[in-house]
Design an enzyme around this catalytic site. Structure first.
Site, PDB file in Angstrom:
ATOM      1  N   ASP A 231       0.841  -1.198   0.000  1.00 44.55           N
ATOM      2  CA  ASP A 231       0.000   0.000   0.000  1.00 44.55           C
ATOM      3  C   ASP A 231       0.877   1.249   0.000  1.00 44.55           C
ATOM      4  OD1 ASP A 231      -3.272   0.172   0.964  1.00 44.55           O
ATOM      5  OD2 ASP A 231      -2.118   2.037   0.887  1.00 44.55           O
TER       6      ASP A 231
ATOM      7  N   ASP B 179       3.808   2.573  -4.536  1.00 44.73           N
ATOM      8  CA  ASP B 179       2.905   3.473  -5.258  1.00 44.73           C
ATOM      9  C   ASP B 179       2.675   2.814  -6.608  1.00 44.73           C
ATOM     10  OD1 ASP B 179       1.592   5.320  -6.755  1.00 44.73           O
ATOM     11  OD2 ASP B 179       2.984   6.974  -6.382  1.00 44.73           O
TER      12      ASP B 179
ATOM     13  N   SER C  65     -14.592  -3.270 -11.741  1.00 47.38           N
ATOM     14  CA  SER C  65     -15.814  -2.659 -11.197  1.00 47.38           C
ATOM     15  C   SER C  65     -16.940  -2.890 -12.189  1.00 47.38           C
ATOM     16  CB  SER C  65     -15.591  -1.151 -11.018  1.00 47.38           C
ATOM     17  OG  SER C  65     -16.818  -0.477 -10.834  1.00 47.38           O
TER      18      SER C  65
ATOM     19  N   TYR D 217     -13.593   7.113 -14.334  1.00 49.03           N
ATOM     20  CA  TYR D 217     -13.637   5.836 -13.601  1.00 49.03           C
ATOM     21  C   TYR D 217     -14.091   4.698 -14.526  1.00 49.03           C
ATOM     22  CZ  TYR D 217     -14.287   2.723  -9.622  1.00 49.03           C
ATOM     23  OH  TYR D 217     -14.191   1.678  -8.739  1.00 49.03           O
TER      24      TYR D 217
ATOM     25  N   LYS E  76     -11.840   1.407 -15.551  1.00 48.52           N
ATOM     26  CA  LYS E  76     -12.225   0.042 -15.186  1.00 48.52           C
ATOM     27  C   LYS E  76     -12.514  -0.808 -16.427  1.00 48.52           C
ATOM     28  CE  LYS E  76     -11.595   0.361 -10.777  1.00 48.52           C
ATOM     29  NZ  LYS E  76     -10.552  -0.454 -10.103  1.00 48.52           N
TER      30      LYS E  76
HETATM   31  P1  ADP Z   1     -11.753   0.422  -1.696  1.00 48.12           P
HETATM   32  O1  ADP Z   1     -11.394  -0.671  -0.755  1.00 48.12           O
HETATM   33  O2  ADP Z   1     -13.223   0.634  -1.826  1.00 48.12           O
HETATM   34  O3  ADP Z   1     -11.087   0.267  -3.048  1.00 48.12           O
HETATM   35  P2  ADP Z   1     -10.237   2.236   0.071  1.00 48.12           P
HETATM   36  O4  ADP Z   1     -10.031   3.708  -0.117  1.00 48.12           O
HETATM   37  O5  ADP Z   1     -10.792   1.762   1.369  1.00 48.12           O
HETATM   38  O6  ADP Z   1     -11.154   1.803  -1.155  1.00 48.12           O
HETATM   39  O7  ADP Z   1      -8.855   1.468  -0.164  1.00 48.12           O
HETATM   40  C1  ADP Z   1      -7.992   1.790  -1.214  1.00 48.12           C
HETATM   41  C2  ADP Z   1      -6.558   1.462  -0.767  1.00 48.12           C
HETATM   42  O8  ADP Z   1      -5.697   1.686  -1.902  1.00 48.12           O
HETATM   43  C3  ADP Z   1      -6.060   2.396   0.357  1.00 48.12           C
HETATM   44  O9  ADP Z   1      -5.419   1.628   1.366  1.00 48.12           O
HETATM   45  C4  ADP Z   1      -5.060   3.302  -0.350  1.00 48.12           C
HETATM   46  O10 ADP Z   1      -3.995   3.723   0.504  1.00 48.12           O
HETATM   47  C5  ADP Z   1      -4.569   2.406  -1.461  1.00 48.12           C
HETATM   48  N1  ADP Z   1      -4.003   3.161  -2.583  1.00 48.12           N
HETATM   49  C6  ADP Z   1      -4.531   4.256  -3.212  1.00 48.12           C
HETATM   50  N2  ADP Z   1      -3.700   4.696  -4.170  1.00 48.12           N
HETATM   51  C7  ADP Z   1      -2.615   3.870  -4.149  1.00 48.12           C
HETATM   52  C8  ADP Z   1      -1.403   3.817  -4.881  1.00 48.12           C
HETATM   53  N3  ADP Z   1      -1.124   4.723  -5.840  1.00 48.12           N
HETATM   54  N4  ADP Z   1      -0.526   2.831  -4.602  1.00 48.12           N
HETATM   55  C9  ADP Z   1      -0.798   1.923  -3.636  1.00 48.12           C
HETATM   56  N5  ADP Z   1      -1.906   1.923  -2.897  1.00 48.12           N
HETATM   57  C10 ADP Z   1      -2.816   2.887  -3.140  1.00 48.12           C
END
Ligand code: ADP
Length: 254
Positions: free
Chosen positions: A45, A67, A141, A154, A158
């Site tokens: 993450d 990232d 999605s 979006y 997707k």
């Molecule tokens: P959902 O579970 O509905 O997709 P969330 O916002 O709860 O949405 O979770 C999305 C996760 O993806 C979060 O933990 C966020 O930190 C992570 N995330 C978002 N952008 C990136 C990125 N560029 N690289 C890695 N992780 C990411």
């Protein structure tokens, strides 16, 4: 007996799964489900604190900073991993807007995090996944299957995830298993963030509208997506390949 730990093909060794966006919501539920099944879990993450929290609560897990929208970050993350059996491309971002409301920079950000990510992460881990005869599960999605008003970027992103899933399935039919899940609206922190950002003061009304958009009349739970991931990486799903599975309370059937 565990259904996933001895997943897919012949090996009885503990399998390793990497879940992007594993620190929250759907990704967190997937980490927990696969962790409970006895897999070694890599919680990848952007938010290292969130990844560390989730990994610390599982028996055999580690956090990994990534990232997914950055080639450099993905390359660095890949270098620290020995082998990989299951890749779940889950990290993503949302954006509300019609085409007229969508700024170029916002469009590019959504495409980078939702689309380029699947390209970068999958390509980077491909040698390891091929060596393991592994399984890739992309979290797309319903927006990849049907049009949704004011979700231009979006839906575009997707749709690309569904297309990449099918292309990879055709490219590597005997070397990998590749599938995607197309969830409807899932009750994750993402939805709470969306309601707070775009519908402050009318959250309950809009939440009821989100419920009604799905014929079953409710949002899905992250654990329901995780259960399908668990099935997809189990030996029972050996014939499932190249599929885009709607998990949407009837949304796309309506
Ligand atoms: P959902 O579970 O509905 O997709 P969330 O916002 O709860 O949405 O979770 C999305 C996760 O993806 C979060 O933990 C966020 O930190 C992570 N995330 C978002 N952008 C990136 C990125 N560029 N690289 C890695 N992780 C990411």
């Amino acid at each position: 007996m565990s259904t996933v730990a001895n997943t897919t093909y012949q090996s009885s060794q503990t399998k390793t799964a990497l879940i992007t966006g594993g620190g929250s919501g759907i990704g967190e539920a997937i980490c927990r489900k696969l962790g409970q099944e006895g897999l070694r879990v890599i919680v990848a993450d952007l938010d290292m604190a969130a990844a560390t929290r989730v990994a610390s609560e599982l028996p055999n897990a580690r956090p990994l900073h990534i990232d997914v929208g950055s080639e450099e970050s993905v390359a660095a993350a890949t270098a620290g991993i020995d082998g990989l059996d299951i890749l779940v491309n889950n990290a993503g971002v949302g954006m509300v807007g019609s085409i007229a409301e969508t700024e170029t920079a916002e469009f590019e950000r959504v495409m980078r995090v939702n689309v380029n990510s699947v390209f970068y992460v999958t390509r980077s881990f491909l040698p390891k996944l091929l060596a393991a005869r592994g399984s890739i599960i992309n979290i797309a999605s319903v927006a990849g299957l049907v049009g949704i008003k004011r979700r231009f970027a979006y839906c575009a992103s997707k749709g690309a995830v569904v297309a990449m899933t099918r292309q990879l399935a055709v490219e590597y039919p005997r070397e990998l298993r590749v599938n995607c899940i197309c969830p409807g609206t899932i009750d994750s922190p993402f939805v709470a963030g969306y309601l707070a950002k775009y519908h402050a003061g009318e959250e309950e009304k809009v939440r009821a509208e989100l419920n009604d958009r799905q014929p079953v009349g409710r949002l899905g739970h992250p654990s329901e997506v995780a259960a399908l991931v668990r099935y997809l990486c189990s030996p029972e799903a050996d014939f499932m390949h190249g599929a885009a599975l709607a998990l949407d309370g009837g949304w796309t059937a309506a």
